[in-house]
Design a protein around this motif. Structure first.
Motif, mmCIF file in Angstrom:
data_model
loop_
_atom_site.group_PDB
_atom_site.id
_atom_site.type_symbol
_atom_site.label_atom_id
_atom_site.label_comp_id
_atom_site.label_asym_id
_atom_site.label_seq_id
_atom_site.Cartn_x
_atom_site.Cartn_y
_atom_site.Cartn_z
ATOM 1 N N HIS A 111 21.139 11.979 74.258
ATOM 2 C CA HIS A 111 19.758 11.530 74.323
ATOM 3 C C HIS A 111 19.615 10.146 74.940
ATOM 4 N N TRP A 137 20.775 13.091 79.612
ATOM 5 C CA TRP A 137 20.413 14.476 79.302
ATOM 6 C C TRP A 137 20.685 15.414 80.475
ATOM 7 N N HIS A 168 23.753 18.262 80.580
ATOM 8 C CA HIS A 168 23.413 19.684 80.617
ATOM 9 C C HIS A 168 23.796 20.315 81.958
#
Length: 417
Positions: free
Chosen positions: A248, A253, A257
């Motif tokens: 976070h 992020w 991902h």
């Protein structure tokens, strides 16, 4: 018995060498650049349409829209770009020289309009929107700097060793105006690509390495200043250099991902359409991070095929540069090659963590109309260059057309019973 075994072993080896030699001779053929650029362009565009459909459908469905809307839009842009590429491929080289400054003028007018009427998306003021259509003039600026660089530096060739003739008027003021307007819109990624285009044109034109080094140092300094003066960019640099143990944290992020998607794909991928990260986990899945979805769904084979297509495109451009004796064609082709392949390398490096996330699309794959149409027109221009090379033109002219070949199998009118 021993002699027979030795002969049996030598035969396959000799056959392999002959096959490799024959393949290389085909790659050195005068028509090779034309077919390499054409084939890679078509396959990359089709590949991109498939992946845009796969990467965007779920998120659009969760928003309550049609899962096919992004794909349909991209297909329309691809059709428009294909028409533009066909028209571009039919123009003679002299027309591209004539169009260089008109295209540059249009690009500058549109970039100036962005400053007054532009739309801000993702923190960058780099778009114009009217009648429901969103345009990105900085994409046209890439083609404009490619063409103006070829036109100006070809005329300056006898004097290119002198710094003032190498830099004026291409760098100062032509390139500086375009790059300055893009930088004013806070689009650092496109600014870097424009810098690559200008640097490549100067290098291929024959600028002295000392002057070229000074130019590269100025561009690098501007890039550092651009990063340091904006917090979001610094967070991306920190995320790239750090471990991102906290997903976070600022800038982490998307990076994390994207790597999750590549890791989930493993060797063989989870299957086309079966990505998990596109379920609202990975931002820009159908745009800047579409390569991560390719890796997740199609695995290593899919990513290698994609890389092979870019390599084929680059090799076709390289062969065109080697074969051509027209300095305008050589400079323009090299700048276009570095624009497309360099942008692809930066995008893939950002997705895989080798480079910080800069926010530029993957050419011919990422969703986006302005980028796709402009890139296809630029590649159509390269097809024009390739097909107008004397040897290529003669060889293409001696081959029967597809229609003529198809009609040849039909019986002649007089032979019908």
């Amino acid at each position: 018995m021993t002699a027979s075994t030795g002969a049996d072993r030598a035969a396959p080896a000799g056959g392999f060498r002959r096959a490799v030699r024959a393949a290389w001779e085909r790659l050195e053929s005068p028509v090779a650049p034309y077919y390499l650029i054409l084939g890679a362009t078509v396959l990359l565009t089709v590949f991109g349409l498939v992946m845009v459909l796969s990467a965007s459908s779920v998120e659009l469905l969760t928003r309550g829209g049609s899962p096919y809307s992004a794909f349909v839009n991209q297909a329309v842009f691809a059709a428009v770009g294909a028409i533009g590429a066909v028209v571009a491929s039919q123009l003679p080289v002299v027309w591209w020289k004539r169009l260089a400054f008109p295209i540059y003028a249009v690009a500058i007018v549109l970039l100036a309009a962005v400053m007054q009427f532009g739309v801000t998306i993702g923190g960058n003021k780099n778009w114009l929107s009217f009648a429901g259509i969103t345009l990105q003039p900085s994409e046209l600026a890439k083609l404009a700097l490619v063409l103006v660089g070829g036109a100006v530096l070809t005329r300056k060739r006898p004097l290119i060793a002198q710094a003032r003739h190498a830099l004026i008027p291409y760098v100062f003021p032509l390139a500086l105006i375009a790059i300055g307007l893009v930088m004013a819109g806070q689009d650092l990624g496109t600014t870097l690509v424009l810098g690559l285009i200008v640097g490549t044109a100067l290098f291929v034109a024959g600028m002295r390495l000392r002057v070229f080094g000074i130019f590269a140092a100025i561009v690098a300094t501007l890039a550092v200043v651009g990063v340091a003066t904006r917090g979001s960019r610094m967070s991306r640099i920190n995320a790239w250099m750090g471990s991102c143990s906290d997903v976070h944290a600022d800038g982490c992020w998307q990076k994390v991902h994207g790597l999750y998607a590549m890791a989930d794909g493993g060797w063989w991928g989870v299957g086309l359409g079966a990505s998990r990260e596109k379920w609202s986990w990975l931002p820009e899945a159908h745009n800047d991070f579409i390569f991560a979805i390719v890796g997740e769904e199609l695995g290593l084979p899919g990513t290698l095929v994609l890389l092979a297509l870019y390599v084929a495109l680059a090799f076709g451009c390289y062969r065109l540069i080697v074969l051509s004796r027209d300095n305008f064609v050589r400079i323009t082709t090299a700048a276009t090659m570095v624009w497309i392949i360099g942008q692809a390398a930066i995008n893939i490096g950002s997705v895989t963590g080798l480079l910080p996330i800069i926010g530029i699309p993957l050419p011919l794959l990422s969703s986006g109309g302005s980028a796709l149409i402009t890139t296809l027109i630029a590649l159509g221009m390269l097809l024009s260059f390739a097909r107008n090379e004397p040897q290529c033109k003669r060889m293409l002219g001696s081959r029967p057309s597809l229609l003529r070949s198809a009609m040849a199998v039909l019986p002649a009118r007089g032979n019908r019973s």
